[in-house]
Design a protein around this motif. Structure first.
Motif, PDB file in Angstrom:
ATOM      1  N   MET A   1       0.836  -1.205   0.000  1.00 28.03           N
ATOM      2  CA  MET A   1       0.000   0.000   0.000  1.00 28.03           C
ATOM      3  C   MET A   1       0.869   1.253   0.000  1.00 28.03           C
ATOM      4  O   MET A   1       0.579   2.224  -0.718  1.00 28.03           O
ATOM      5  CB  MET A   1      -0.919   0.000   1.222  1.00 28.03           C
ATOM      6  CG  MET A   1      -2.046  -1.021   1.167  1.00 28.03           C
ATOM      7  SD  MET A   1      -3.353  -0.618  -0.026  1.00 28.03           S
ATOM      8  CE  MET A   1      -4.218   0.688   0.848  1.00 28.03           C
ATOM      9  N   ALA A   2       1.935   1.219   0.774  1.00 27.40           N
ATOM     10  CA  ALA A   2       2.847   2.366   0.813  1.00 27.40           C
ATOM     11  C   ALA A   2       3.537   2.551  -0.535  1.00 27.40           C
ATOM     12  O   ALA A   2       3.669   3.680  -1.034  1.00 27.40           O
ATOM     13  CB  ALA A   2       3.885   2.170   1.920  1.00 27.40           C
ATOM     14  N   ARG A   3       3.976   1.438  -1.171  1.00 28.12           N
ATOM     15  CA  ARG A   3       4.621   1.526  -2.482  1.00 28.12           C
ATOM     16  C   ARG A   3       3.671   2.069  -3.548  1.00 28.12           C
ATOM     17  O   ARG A   3       4.079   2.722  -4.496  1.00 28.12           O
ATOM     18  CB  ARG A   3       5.146   0.149  -2.907  1.00 28.12           C
ATOM     19  CG  ARG A   3       6.494  -0.218  -2.316  1.00 28.12           C
ATOM     20  CD  ARG A   3       7.104  -1.420  -3.010  1.00 28.12           C
ATOM     21  NE  ARG A   3       6.351  -2.644  -2.752  1.00 28.12           N
ATOM     22  CZ  ARG A   3       6.583  -3.459  -1.731  1.00 28.12           C
ATOM     23  NH1 ARG A   3       7.539  -3.167  -0.861  1.00 28.12           N
ATOM     24  NH2 ARG A   3       5.869  -4.558  -1.578  1.00 28.12           N
ATOM     25  N   MET A   4       2.380   1.787  -3.385  1.00 31.06           N
ATOM     26  CA  MET A   4       1.371   2.256  -4.329  1.00 31.06           C
ATOM     27  C   MET A   4       0.972   3.713  -4.080  1.00 31.06           C
ATOM     28  O   MET A   4       0.112   4.255  -4.763  1.00 31.06           O
ATOM     29  CB  MET A   4       0.117   1.370  -4.223  1.00 31.06           C
ATOM     30  CG  MET A   4       0.328  -0.062  -4.704  1.00 31.06           C
ATOM     31  SD  MET A   4      -1.010  -1.186  -4.154  1.00 31.06           S
ATOM     32  CE  MET A   4      -2.450  -0.421  -4.911  1.00 31.06           C
ATOM     33  N   GLY A   5       1.612   4.329  -3.096  1.00 32.95           N
ATOM     34  CA  GLY A   5       1.310   5.728  -2.797  1.00 32.95           C
ATOM     35  C   GLY A   5       0.099   5.919  -1.909  1.00 32.95           C
ATOM     36  O   GLY A   5      -0.407   7.033  -1.766  1.00 32.95           O
ATOM     37  N   LYS A   6      -0.351   4.828  -1.254  1.00 34.93           N
ATOM     38  CA  LYS A   6      -1.531   4.916  -0.383  1.00 34.93           C
ATOM     39  C   LYS A   6      -1.169   5.270   1.051  1.00 34.93           C
ATOM     40  O   LYS A   6      -2.053   5.505   1.873  1.00 34.93           O
ATOM     41  CB  LYS A   6      -2.292   3.583  -0.381  1.00 34.93           C
ATOM     42  CG  LYS A   6      -2.634   3.044  -1.766  1.00 34.93           C
ATOM     43  CD  LYS A   6      -3.700   3.850  -2.441  1.00 34.93           C
ATOM     44  CE  LYS A   6      -4.094   3.212  -3.772  1.00 34.93           C
ATOM     45  NZ  LYS A   6      -5.171   3.966  -4.453  1.00 34.93           N
ATOM     46  N   GLY A   7       0.123   5.278   1.346  1.00 28.78           N
ATOM     47  CA  GLY A   7       0.570   5.625   2.689  1.00 28.78           C
ATOM     48  C   GLY A   7       0.465   4.488   3.682  1.00 28.78           C
ATOM     49  O   GLY A   7       0.196   3.338   3.324  1.00 28.78           O
ATOM     50  N   SER A   8       0.686   4.834   4.952  1.00 29.77           N
ATOM     51  CA  SER A   8       0.576   3.878   6.050  1.00 29.77           C
ATOM     52  C   SER A   8      -0.850   3.870   6.576  1.00 29.77           C
ATOM     53  O   SER A   8      -1.643   4.754   6.237  1.00 29.77           O
ATOM     54  CB  SER A   8       1.553   4.268   7.173  1.00 29.77           C
ATOM     55  OG  SER A   8       2.885   4.273   6.694  1.00 29.77           O
ATOM     56  N   PRO A   9      -1.200   2.889   7.417  1.00 32.07           N
ATOM     57  CA  PRO A   9      -2.546   2.890   7.994  1.00 32.07           C
ATOM     58  C   PRO A   9      -2.857   4.239   8.635  1.00 32.07           C
ATOM     59  O   PRO A   9      -2.089   4.705   9.488  1.00 32.07           O
ATOM     60  CB  PRO A   9      -2.481   1.769   9.030  1.00 32.07           C
ATOM     61  CG  PRO A   9      -1.452   0.828   8.495  1.00 32.07           C
ATOM     62  CD  PRO A   9      -0.424   1.702   7.845  1.00 32.07           C
ATOM     63  N   PRO A  10      -3.937   4.891   8.243  1.00 33.11           N
ATOM     64  CA  PRO A  10      -4.226   6.251   8.712  1.00 33.11           C
ATOM     65  C   PRO A  10      -4.672   6.317  10.169  1.00 33.11           C
ATOM     66  O   PRO A  10      -4.578   7.380  10.796  1.00 33.11           O
ATOM     67  CB  PRO A  10      -5.347   6.710   7.783  1.00 33.11           C
ATOM     68  CG  PRO A  10      -6.006   5.449   7.324  1.00 33.11           C
ATOM     69  CD  PRO A  10      -4.907   4.432   7.241  1.00 33.11           C
TER      70      PRO A  10
ATOM     71  N   ILE B   1     -11.678  -6.794  10.131  1.00 36.59           N
ATOM     72  CA  ILE B   1     -10.860  -5.652  10.549  1.00 36.59           C
ATOM     73  C   ILE B   1     -11.728  -4.709  11.372  1.00 36.59           C
ATOM     74  O   ILE B   1     -12.895  -4.468  11.057  1.00 36.59           O
ATOM     75  CB  ILE B   1     -10.272  -4.903   9.336  1.00 36.59           C
ATOM     76  CG1 ILE B   1      -8.999  -5.597   8.825  1.00 36.59           C
ATOM     77  CG2 ILE B   1      -9.945  -3.445   9.675  1.00 36.59           C
ATOM     78  CD1 ILE B   1      -8.303  -4.891   7.681  1.00 36.59           C
ATOM     79  N   VAL B   2     -11.151  -4.188  12.449  1.00 33.59           N
ATOM     80  CA  VAL B   2     -11.763  -3.089  13.197  1.00 33.59           C
ATOM     81  C   VAL B   2     -10.735  -1.964  13.248  1.00 33.59           C
ATOM     82  O   VAL B   2      -9.560  -2.208  13.531  1.00 33.59           O
ATOM     83  CB  VAL B   2     -12.185  -3.534  14.619  1.00 33.59           C
ATOM     84  CG1 VAL B   2     -11.046  -4.147  15.407  1.00 33.59           C
ATOM     85  CG2 VAL B   2     -12.782  -2.351  15.373  1.00 33.59           C
ATOM     86  N   TYR B   3     -11.173  -0.760  12.915  1.00 33.93           N
ATOM     87  CA  TYR B   3     -10.243   0.373  12.941  1.00 33.93           C
ATOM     88  C   TYR B   3     -10.861   1.542  13.696  1.00 33.93           C
ATOM     89  O   TYR B   3     -12.081   1.624  13.879  1.00 33.93           O
ATOM     90  CB  TYR B   3      -9.844   0.793  11.523  1.00 33.93           C
ATOM     91  CG  TYR B   3     -10.978   1.125  10.580  1.00 33.93           C
ATOM     92  CD1 TYR B   3     -11.528   2.408  10.529  1.00 33.93           C
ATOM     93  CD2 TYR B   3     -11.493   0.157   9.715  1.00 33.93           C
ATOM     94  CE1 TYR B   3     -12.570   2.712   9.654  1.00 33.93           C
ATOM     95  CE2 TYR B   3     -12.533   0.450   8.842  1.00 33.93           C
ATOM     96  CZ  TYR B   3     -13.061   1.729   8.817  1.00 33.93           C
ATOM     97  OH  TYR B   3     -14.095   2.026   7.954  1.00 33.93           O
ATOM     98  N   GLU B   4      -9.998   2.439  14.140  1.00 36.17           N
ATOM     99  CA  GLU B   4     -10.439   3.597  14.916  1.00 36.17           C
ATOM    100  C   GLU B   4     -11.258   4.533  14.040  1.00 36.17           C
ATOM    101  O   GLU B   4     -10.900   4.785  12.889  1.00 36.17           O
ATOM    102  CB  GLU B   4      -9.227   4.337  15.485  1.00 36.17           C
ATOM    103  CG  GLU B   4      -9.542   5.308  16.592  1.00 36.17           C
ATOM    104  CD  GLU B   4      -9.947   4.624  17.889  1.00 36.17           C
ATOM    105  OE1 GLU B   4     -11.155   4.657  18.192  1.00 36.17           O
ATOM    106  OE2 GLU B   4      -9.074   4.045  18.569  1.00 36.17           O
ATOM    107  N   TYR B   5     -12.337   5.024  14.585  1.00 30.83           N
ATOM    108  CA  TYR B   5     -13.204   5.944  13.836  1.00 30.83           C
ATOM    109  C   TYR B   5     -12.497   7.282  13.645  1.00 30.83           C
ATOM    110  O   TYR B   5     -11.881   7.821  14.559  1.00 30.83           O
ATOM    111  CB  TYR B   5     -14.521   6.141  14.579  1.00 30.83           C
ATOM    112  CG  TYR B   5     -15.442   7.146  13.935  1.00 30.83           C
ATOM    113  CD1 TYR B   5     -16.034   6.877  12.704  1.00 30.83           C
ATOM    114  CD2 TYR B   5     -15.719   8.366  14.543  1.00 30.83           C
ATOM    115  CE1 TYR B   5     -16.882   7.789  12.100  1.00 30.83           C
ATOM    116  CE2 TYR B   5     -16.573   9.278  13.961  1.00 30.83           C
ATOM    117  CZ  TYR B   5     -17.145   8.998  12.734  1.00 30.83           C
ATOM    118  OH  TYR B   5     -17.979   9.902  12.142  1.00 30.83           O
ATOM    119  N   ALA B   6     -12.577   7.811  12.426  1.00 32.08           N
ATOM    120  CA  ALA B   6     -11.986   9.128  12.119  1.00 32.08           C
ATOM    121  C   ALA B   6     -13.074   9.993  11.485  1.00 32.08           C
ATOM    122  O   ALA B   6     -13.411   9.827  10.308  1.00 32.08           O
ATOM    123  CB  ALA B   6     -10.801   8.972  11.171  1.00 32.08           C
TER     124      ALA B   6
END
Length: 355
Positions: free
Chosen positions: A68-77, A103-108
């Motif tokens: 994802m980082a190589r594709m220019g998507k960055g690190s997990p936000p 997957i569970v991720y923090e709400y932004a």
């Protein structure tokens, strides 16, 4: 005693640079462990096997993040946790297991759509890499790449609460899947908060417990009324014993329901048994019989007929009856009799709490 070859292979897996390498290394571990199955204590074998699965899956996730980082998507936000359900969540995978994940991720609040898009794309990569490594996707689509199983913590809270309010068969099945969830990668704090949503006062919603009981009791032990083993009657598996759904799953389900009612958060069946003993939900004799029966079911399930399709590992959970010695069949019958007794205990205990 630690197996130095096994340790070396795990180190190589954790350093693999592509999914194809993961598959090659997994094949090596698979072949070695298949040879060692009959000679190893089943609990030790199961621990090493699931350590291998965890290492492969964790490395696939790390590779997907890097891509994802190589594709220019960055690190997990935002912080996230990658979850395993089913046998992976219970740390009871066989040599051939599929993908049951979420997957569970923090709400932004500020950029929710961008965050959501990132994790959808990350999940698609992870699932693809694991397919390359030999793990078929879950037939029921309990997959992190399925938006239903990839959500922010707040969205998960809304979803889980809706399942509690609507006790349909499917909703209860999903809740039982959540009960077996385990964080394998990422934020363990987020995983604990995710489990907090699930572990409410179950007995305050008796309809849910009643529906869970119905689900728990639907798989019967493969022992006939005259004490004979119930074999498959038709098809290519005629004469075989369905260890997965006629022994292993009924016991897993029974122990899980007792544990849920006690608020026990451990996901593995063995850990749940130990906690049920501590909680005096099981007597010392019952706990000992549980452990003996479960380890036998686990060993026989590991011996189940393997298959390969599209390059993925798989098995049907069945064992040819002719491969079992008379002593093994006698031990199986004894364990199945206890399994039936356990199911009756779970039914009686649960109904007693609902009165």
């Amino acid at each position: 005693m630690t197996d130095p070859v096994h340790v070396k292979l795990l180190e190589q897996i954790s350093l693999a640079e592509e999914a194809g390498t993961l598959r090659s290394l997994r094949d090596q571990v698979h072949d070695r462990m298949k040879e060692a199955l009959l000679a190893s204590p089943v609990e030790q074998f199961n621990e090493q096997l699931n350590e291998m699965h965890d290492t492969v899956i964790s490395r696939a996730i790390a590779l997907a993040e890097a891509e994802m980082a190589r594709m220019g998507k960055g690190s997990p936000p935002v912080p996230y946790a990658y979850l395993l359900f089913g046998s992976g969540g219970r740390e009871e995978q066989t040599l051939s297991s599929d993908q049951d994940s979420g997957i569970v991720y923090e709400y932004a609040a500020d950029d929710e759509s961008d965050v959501q898009r990132y994790f959808y794309e990350l999940s698609a990569l992870i699932v693809s890499y694991l397919q390359t490594a030999g793990y078929p996707p879950c037939e029921g689509e309990v997959l992190s790449s399925n938006p239903q199983w990839c959500k922010s913590l707040s969205a998960w809270e809304e979803q889980i609460n809706s399942w509690f309010k609507e006790p349909s068969w499917e909703a209860v099945r999903y809740l039982l899947i959540i009960a077996d969830g385990r964080g394998i990668f990422g934020s363990q704090l987020l995983m604990r908060r995710f489990k907090d949503i699930f572990f409410t006062d179950m007995l305050a919603t008796p309809i849910i417990i009643r529906r869970m009981l119905e689900n728990t009791m639907r798989h019967k032990m493969l022992l006939g009324v005259f004490g004979h083993l119930l074999k498959e009657q038709y098809g290519e598996d005629a004469g075989s014993l369905d260890i997965k759904y006629g022994a292993y799953i009924p016991m897993v389900n029974a122990i899980r329901l007792l544990s849920i009612q006690r608020g026990i958060r451990e996901s593995s069946t063995m850990d749940r048994m130990r906690r049920l003993l501590e909680e005096k939900e099981l007597s010392e004799q019952e706990a000992k019989q549980c452990e003996q029966a479960f380890l036998l079911f686990l060993r026989l399930r590991l011996l189940s007929i393997e298959s390969s399709e599209n390059g993925w590992y798989g098995n049907n959970g069945k064992v040819a009856s002719r491969k079992l010695t008379k002593e093994m069949k006698d031990e199986l019958k004894k364990s199945l009799r206890f399994g039936k007794k356990l199911q009756r205990k779970v039914y009686k205990t649960t109904m007693g709490r609902l009165v």
